[in-house]
Scaffold this motif. Structure first.
Motif, PDB file in Angstrom:
ATOM      1  N   HIS A 111      -9.013  -1.823  -2.755  1.00 61.48           N
ATOM      2  CA  HIS A 111      -7.933  -2.677  -2.695  1.00 61.48           C
ATOM      3  C   HIS A 111      -7.500  -3.080  -3.872  1.00 61.48           C
ATOM      4  O   HIS A 111      -8.250  -3.449  -4.754  1.00 61.48           O
ATOM      5  N   GLY A 112      -6.328  -3.541  -3.903  1.00 62.57           N
ATOM      6  CA  GLY A 112      -5.534  -4.208  -5.593  1.00 62.57           C
ATOM      7  C   GLY A 112      -5.952  -5.675  -5.546  1.00 62.57           C
ATOM      8  O   GLY A 112      -6.158  -6.211  -4.497  1.00 62.57           O
ATOM      9  N   ASN A 113      -5.655  -6.143  -6.812  1.00 62.68           N
ATOM     10  CA  ASN A 113      -5.493  -7.520  -6.930  1.00 62.68           C
ATOM     11  C   ASN A 113      -4.143  -8.028  -6.296  1.00 62.68           C
ATOM     12  O   ASN A 113      -3.011  -7.644  -6.669  1.00 62.68           O
ATOM     13  N   PRO A 114      -4.156  -9.241  -5.429  1.00 60.51           N
ATOM     14  CA  PRO A 114      -3.046  -9.736  -5.039  1.00 60.51           C
ATOM     15  C   PRO A 114      -1.808 -10.078  -5.893  1.00 60.51           C
ATOM     16  O   PRO A 114      -0.860  -9.990  -5.803  1.00 60.51           O
ATOM     17  N   SER A 115      -2.351 -10.620  -7.164  1.00 64.26           N
ATOM     18  CA  SER A 115      -1.301 -10.787  -8.527  1.00 64.26           C
ATOM     19  C   SER A 115      -0.562  -9.483  -8.669  1.00 64.26           C
ATOM     20  O   SER A 115       0.431  -9.806  -9.299  1.00 64.26           O
ATOM     21  N   ASN A 116      -1.144  -8.115  -8.602  1.00 65.58           N
ATOM     22  CA  ASN A 116      -0.492  -7.178  -9.040  1.00 65.58           C
ATOM     23  C   ASN A 116       0.517  -6.799  -8.102  1.00 65.58           C
ATOM     24  O   ASN A 116       1.497  -5.869  -8.390  1.00 65.58           O
ATOM     25  N   TYR A 117       0.557  -7.148  -6.821  1.00 65.94           N
ATOM     26  CA  TYR A 117       1.411  -6.699  -5.938  1.00 65.94           C
ATOM     27  C   TYR A 117       2.344  -7.898  -5.302  1.00 65.94           C
ATOM     28  O   TYR A 117       3.411  -7.486  -4.794  1.00 65.94           O
ATOM     29  N   ALA A 118       2.169  -8.895  -5.789  1.00 62.79           N
ATOM     30  CA  ALA A 118       3.068 -10.027  -5.132  1.00 62.79           C
ATOM     31  C   ALA A 118       4.653  -9.879  -5.487  1.00 62.79           C
ATOM     32  O   ALA A 118       5.266 -10.041  -4.850  1.00 62.79           O
ATOM     33  N   ALA A 119       4.728  -9.270  -6.617  1.00 64.33           N
ATOM     34  CA  ALA A 119       6.133  -9.270  -6.777  1.00 64.33           C
ATOM     35  C   ALA A 119       6.992  -8.023  -6.163  1.00 64.33           C
ATOM     36  O   ALA A 119       8.286  -8.043  -6.212  1.00 64.33           O
TER      37      ALA A 119
ATOM     38  N   LEU B  90       0.895  -1.290   0.075  1.00 62.72           N
ATOM     39  CA  LEU B  90      -0.227   0.033  -0.243  1.00 62.72           C
ATOM     40  C   LEU B  90       0.808   1.114  -0.185  1.00 62.72           C
ATOM     41  O   LEU B  90       0.290   2.287   0.336  1.00 62.72           O
ATOM     42  N   ILE B  91       1.892   1.181  -0.222  1.00 65.78           N
ATOM     43  CA  ILE B  91       3.005   2.420  -0.260  1.00 65.78           C
ATOM     44  C   ILE B  91       2.663   3.107  -1.591  1.00 65.78           C
ATOM     45  O   ILE B  91       2.273   2.692  -2.529  1.00 65.78           O
ATOM     46  N   GLY B  92       2.249   4.419  -1.223  1.00 66.13           N
ATOM     47  CA  GLY B  92       1.952   5.403  -2.293  1.00 66.13           C
ATOM     48  C   GLY B  92       2.910   6.662  -2.797  1.00 66.13           C
ATOM     49  O   GLY B  92       3.861   6.747  -1.731  1.00 66.13           O
ATOM     50  N   SER B  93       2.534   7.357  -3.626  1.00 69.69           N
ATOM     51  CA  SER B  93       3.379   8.465  -3.596  1.00 69.69           C
ATOM     52  C   SER B  93       2.380   9.765  -4.247  1.00 69.69           C
ATOM     53  O   SER B  93       1.308   9.460  -4.905  1.00 69.69           O
ATOM     54  N   GLN B  94       2.902  10.833  -4.041  1.00 69.45           N
ATOM     55  CA  GLN B  94       1.966  12.118  -4.508  1.00 69.45           C
ATOM     56  C   GLN B  94       1.988  12.144  -6.018  1.00 69.45           C
ATOM     57  O   GLN B  94       0.810  12.370  -6.571  1.00 69.45           O
TER      58      GLN B  94
END
Length: 349
Positions: A303-311, A181-185
């Motif tokens: 919330h995102g799809n787990p497959s999108n953040y697994a890497a 969940l890390i984001g940026s402006q």
């Protein structure tokens, strides 16, 4: 702690035999071995809705931070981080389960919540992501905790992600609801599809003075609406809600929440002392500490799809989808599943 860990290992193997086998074989990305595994406890929603009996206070960085603590003082430390508009009571049952297993469990009120107060009236009421993470590192320093397992959801999950990315030496392992969940402006300047933008309606509301005034006047009604939409199948009682809602009466709560969402959209400035952290976070750093991510099947929040953040998870890693109508406040809705994930993550380290 050796006896406790051995007991927990025997108990948890029935849930995650494949996970532990892969983990012990060399730290592979466990999602590759067991994508979309169903946790056997996902349908076990029975819990007592207990709350914390007492709160401790300690000076930590710019805060006089309130926190609940349970379990033996010499137990392996676990730090659990709540989200918005939730409070430490999301973890009352999780803390009880972990304490029974011999862990030292610490659940702090984030800035702007509960009994946590700023030490100086001159300190900016800053809700940016790295400031909240720095608070928890300061709490660990104040409590003389060198390293801990960190768990969180919502704001707490983002904070756990940031701590693991920026201070991996302080994080033995991590459990995160809804993943990375890390984001940026800069990235937040890019528009989403209309349906996705709709789910962030309150972020745009908070960008206005009308929104700030509305939240100030109606924070409990606002919180209940978010609870209902983020966990549409969770039938929480008025008693459970009021116990948490009372912690939103903190004098700095509205300022912190409004700043958090305005900062995300670059509508409010952060503090210069956090610039170095935000610069690193804007690169979306990988997380190398052993990690488990969880997702409920009835999460109504963005919330995102787990497959999108697994890497993004480069160390030992597992993901679990929980079934049974589990929403956004996963620790309170499925406390045993969350507690078991913490235990498993601790053993992966």
């Amino acid at each position: 702690m050796e006896n406790q860990n051995n007991y927990s290992r025997r108990r948890f193997l029935s849930v995650a035999a494949l996970t532990m086998a892969v983990a012990e074989l060399g730290g592979l990305n466990l999602l590759n071995a067991q994508e979309n595994v169903k946790n056997k406890y996902s349908n076990n929603k029975t819990h007592s809705n207990t709350s914390f009996d007492s709160i401790k206070q300690i000076h930590a960085g710019v805060l006089n931070m309130g926190y609940a603590e349970s379990g033996p003082a010499d137990g392996e430390p676990i730090i659990l981080l709540h989200g918005w508009p939730y409070t430490i009571h999301s973890y009352a049952n999780v803390a009880a389960l972990l304490s029974e297993e011999g862990y030292r469990v610490i659940v702090p009120h984030l800035r702007g919540h509960g009994s946590t107060q700023f030490l100086s009236a001159k300190t900016p009421r800053n809700g940016q992501q790295s400031a909240i993470a720095a608070d928890i590192i300061a709490l660990m320093d104040a409590l003389n905790i060198d390293k801990a397992v960190i768990g969180g959801f919502d704001w707490g999950a983002r904070t756990a992600n940031i701590m693991s990315a920026l201070w991996p030496e302080r994080c033995k392992a991590m459990v995160s609801v809804s993943g990375y969940l890390i984001g940026s402006q800069e990235v937040n300047q890019s528009p989403l599809l209309p349906k996705a933008e709709l789910s962030w309606w309150y972020q745009f509301y908070f960008a206005t003075e009308r929104g700030r005034l509305g939240y100030e006047a109606n924070r409990k009604d606002f919180a209940k609406l978010i609870w209902q939409t983020a966990s549409p199948e969770w039938k929480f009682s008025d008693t459970v809600f009021e116990k948490s809602a009372a912690e939103l009466d903190n004098a700095d709560h509205v300022a912190i929440v409004i700043h958090n969402y305005r900062w995300r959209l670059a509508l409010a400035e952060g503090e210069a002392k956090y610039d170095k952290y935000e610069k690193m976070l804007a690169t979306f750093p990988a997380i190398t500490v052993p990690s488990i991510t969880l997702e409920g099947d009835a999460n109504g929040a963005p919330h995102g799809n787990p497959s999108n953040y697994a890497a993004k998870f480069k160390g030992k890693y597992a993901h679990y989808n929980l079934s049974g109508g589990i929403g956004h406040n996963l620790p309170q809705e499925a406390p045993k599943a969350f507690a078991d994930a913490i235990i498993q993550a601790a053993m992966m380290a």
